[in-house]
Design an enzyme around this catalytic site. Structure first.
Site, PDB file in Angstrom:
ATOM      1  N   LYS A   1      36.930  41.374  30.176  1.00 27.41           N
ATOM      2  CA  LYS A   1      36.133  41.269  31.400  1.00 27.41           C
ATOM      3  C   LYS A   1      34.808  42.040  31.284  1.00 27.41           C
ATOM      4  CE  LYS A   1      39.982  40.493  34.616  1.00 27.41           C
ATOM      5  NZ  LYS A   1      40.582  40.919  35.901  1.00 27.41           N
TER       6      LYS A   1
ATOM      7  N   TYR B   1      38.937  31.386  39.586  1.00 23.48           N
ATOM      8  CA  TYR B   1      39.877  32.151  40.421  1.00 23.48           C
ATOM      9  C   TYR B   1      40.210  31.437  41.733  1.00 23.48           C
ATOM     10  CZ  TYR B   1      39.864  36.426  37.560  1.00 23.48           C
ATOM     11  OH  TYR B   1      40.054  37.347  36.558  1.00 23.48           O
TER      12      TYR B   1
ATOM     13  N   PHE C   1      40.039  40.240  48.301  1.00 22.12           N
ATOM     14  CA  PHE C   1      39.207  40.726  47.200  1.00 22.12           C
ATOM     15  C   PHE C   1      38.454  39.614  46.476  1.00 22.12           C
ATOM     16  CE2 PHE C   1      43.614  40.401  45.588  1.00 22.12           C
ATOM     17  CZ  PHE C   1      43.444  39.490  44.554  1.00 22.12           C
TER      18      PHE C   1
ATOM     19  N   ARG D   1      50.449  39.511  28.223  1.00 21.33           N
ATOM     20  CA  ARG D   1      50.512  40.279  29.482  1.00 21.33           C
ATOM     21  C   ARG D   1      51.146  41.652  29.243  1.00 21.33           C
ATOM     22  NH1 ARG D   1      48.812  37.888  34.144  1.00 21.33           N
ATOM     23  NH2 ARG D   1      50.092  39.279  35.398  1.00 21.33           N
TER      24      ARG D   1
ATOM     25  N   THR E   1      48.307  45.239  36.567  1.00 20.29           N
ATOM     26  CA  THR E   1      47.003  44.950  37.167  1.00 20.29           C
ATOM     27  C   THR E   1      46.261  46.237  37.535  1.00 20.29           C
ATOM     28  OG1 THR E   1      48.042  42.992  38.133  1.00 20.29           O
ATOM     29  CG2 THR E   1      45.870  43.608  38.989  1.00 20.29           C
TER      30      THR E   1
ATOM     31  N   ARG F   1      45.039  48.007  29.663  1.00 20.35           N
ATOM     32  CA  ARG F   1      44.524  48.438  30.964  1.00 20.35           C
ATOM     33  C   ARG F   1      44.642  49.947  31.143  1.00 20.35           C
ATOM     34  NH1 ARG F   1      46.557  43.144  34.363  1.00 20.35           N
ATOM     35  NH2 ARG F   1      44.546  42.080  34.460  1.00 20.35           N
TER      36      ARG F   1
ATOM     37  N   ASN G   1      39.444  45.718  35.674  1.00 18.06           N
ATOM     38  CA  ASN G   1      40.610  46.107  34.880  1.00 18.06           C
ATOM     39  C   ASN G   1      40.621  45.534  33.454  1.00 18.06           C
ATOM     40  OD1 ASN G   1      41.154  43.533  35.651  1.00 18.06           O
ATOM     41  ND2 ASN G   1      43.069  43.984  36.709  1.00 18.06           N
TER      42      ASN G   1
ATOM     43  N   HIS H   1      41.942  39.912  31.288  1.00 25.37           N
ATOM     44  CA  HIS H   1      42.684  38.890  32.051  1.00 25.37           C
ATOM     45  C   HIS H   1      43.652  38.203  31.101  1.00 25.37           C
ATOM     46  CE1 HIS H   1      43.557  35.279  34.438  1.00 25.37           C
ATOM     47  NE2 HIS H   1      43.396  34.621  33.300  1.00 25.37           N
TER      48      HIS H   1
ATOM     49  N   GLU I   1      43.627  27.043  32.029  1.00 26.15           N
ATOM     50  CA  GLU I   1      42.524  28.000  31.861  1.00 26.15           C
ATOM     51  C   GLU I   1      41.825  27.791  30.514  1.00 26.15           C
ATOM     52  OE1 GLU I   1      44.273  31.855  32.775  1.00 26.15           O
ATOM     53  OE2 GLU I   1      44.529  31.280  34.878  1.00 26.15           O
TER      54      GLU I   1
HETATM   55  P1  GDP Z   1      46.547  39.953  37.038  1.00 28.44           P
HETATM   56  O1  GDP Z   1      47.303  38.677  36.762  1.00 28.44           O
HETATM   57  O2  GDP Z   1      47.254  41.185  36.538  1.00 28.44           O
HETATM   58  O3  GDP Z   1      45.108  39.900  36.536  1.00 28.44           O
HETATM   59  O4  GDP Z   1      46.480  40.156  38.625  1.00 28.44           O
HETATM   60  P2  GDP Z   1      46.296  39.134  39.853  1.00 28.44           P
HETATM   61  O5  GDP Z   1      46.475  37.714  39.419  1.00 28.44           O
HETATM   62  O6  GDP Z   1      47.142  39.653  40.971  1.00 28.44           O
HETATM   63  O7  GDP Z   1      44.784  39.356  40.296  1.00 28.44           O
HETATM   64  C1  GDP Z   1      43.721  38.768  39.587  1.00 28.44           C
HETATM   65  C2  GDP Z   1      42.599  39.778  39.462  1.00 28.44           C
HETATM   66  O8  GDP Z   1      42.088  40.053  40.768  1.00 28.44           O
HETATM   67  C3  GDP Z   1      43.012  41.158  38.934  1.00 28.44           C
HETATM   68  O9  GDP Z   1      43.085  41.218  37.524  1.00 28.44           O
HETATM   69  C4  GDP Z   1      41.921  42.036  39.487  1.00 28.44           C
HETATM   70  O10 GDP Z   1      40.721  41.936  38.708  1.00 28.44           O
HETATM   71  C5  GDP Z   1      41.671  41.411  40.849  1.00 28.44           C
HETATM   72  N1  GDP Z   1      42.464  42.088  41.884  1.00 28.44           N
HETATM   73  C6  GDP Z   1      43.797  41.990  42.132  1.00 28.44           C
HETATM   74  N2  GDP Z   1      44.175  42.764  43.158  1.00 28.44           N
HETATM   75  C7  GDP Z   1      43.032  43.371  43.594  1.00 28.44           C
HETATM   76  C8  GDP Z   1      42.754  44.290  44.643  1.00 28.44           C
HETATM   77  O11 GDP Z   1      43.636  44.716  45.393  1.00 28.44           O
HETATM   78  N3  GDP Z   1      41.442  44.687  44.778  1.00 28.44           N
HETATM   79  C9  GDP Z   1      40.446  44.222  43.961  1.00 28.44           C
HETATM   80  N4  GDP Z   1      39.183  44.635  44.158  1.00 28.44           N
HETATM   81  N5  GDP Z   1      40.677  43.341  42.965  1.00 28.44           N
HETATM   82  C10 GDP Z   1      41.946  42.931  42.775  1.00 28.44           C
END
Ligand code: GDP
Length: 142
Positions: A14, A54, A62, A90, A96, A107, A117, A120, A131
């Site tokens: 990222k 996304y 968010f 993963r 996350t 991470r 973070n 992805h 994707e």
């Molecule tokens: P991942 O699969 O671990 O990447 O997590 P998710 O699919 O739940 O979320 C996608 C992405 O959205 C995450 O990697 C973060 O960059 C962002 N994200 C998720 N939860 C939050 C949050 O609570 N706040 C913010 N600012 N970004 C978030």
């Protein structure tokens, strides 16, 4: 490629990690962990491109921050090959929220916040295929 679908996943280094100069270190960790790079490029997403990627999160609070962040600077998109690729990648990424990520994960080492973070990874084989197709044409796979 269909016969190898289970061994392929999609990843992103990222913008926060690219901006911090961590691309090389993360690619080293990826290859050290036994992944083969099958496709790789540096891109700078537009806001609409990040919103398309996304789209599943569009109702989340968010979403505006996430898509602004992902279109704020270049990132590295990757096709990663390994047995059980989705889960392996993963596992290497970690949780996350970096505060909850295990030692030894990307991470834990490279992320600064739950939003920024570092990496992805697709969460299912189905999403990995979608994707990969969003970012790469057939000719970009080796
Ligand atoms: P991942 O699969 O671990 O990447 O997590 P998710 O699919 O739940 O979320 C996608 C992405 O959205 C995450 O990697 C973060 O960059 C962002 N994200 C998720 N939860 C939050 C949050 O609570 N706040 C913010 N600012 N970004 C978030």
């Amino acid at each position: 490629m269909a016969e190898q679908a289970g061994n392929l996943t999609f990843g992103i280094i990222k913008p926060d990690a690219v901006r911090a100069g961590k691309t090389g270190a993360i690619l080293q960790r990826i290859t050290d962990a036994g992944f083969k790079l099958r496709a790789l490029k540096l891109i700078h997403m537009t806001k609409p491109e990040a919103e398309g990627f996304y789209a599943v999160h569009r109702e989340r609070p968010f979403f505006p921050d996430l898509t602004a962040f992902m279109s704020s600077a270049p990132c590295v998109v990757m096709a990663l090959e390994k047995e059980n690729a989705v889960k392996s990648w993963r596992d290497l990424m970690g949780a996350t929220d970096p505060a909850k990520a295990d030692e030894g994960t990307l991470r834990k080492e490279f992320a600064t916040s739950i939003g920024e973070n570092a990496v992805h990874g697709s969460d299912s084989e189905e999403n990995a295929a979608a994707e990969l197709a969003y970012f790469f044409s057939r000719l970009e796979f080796v």
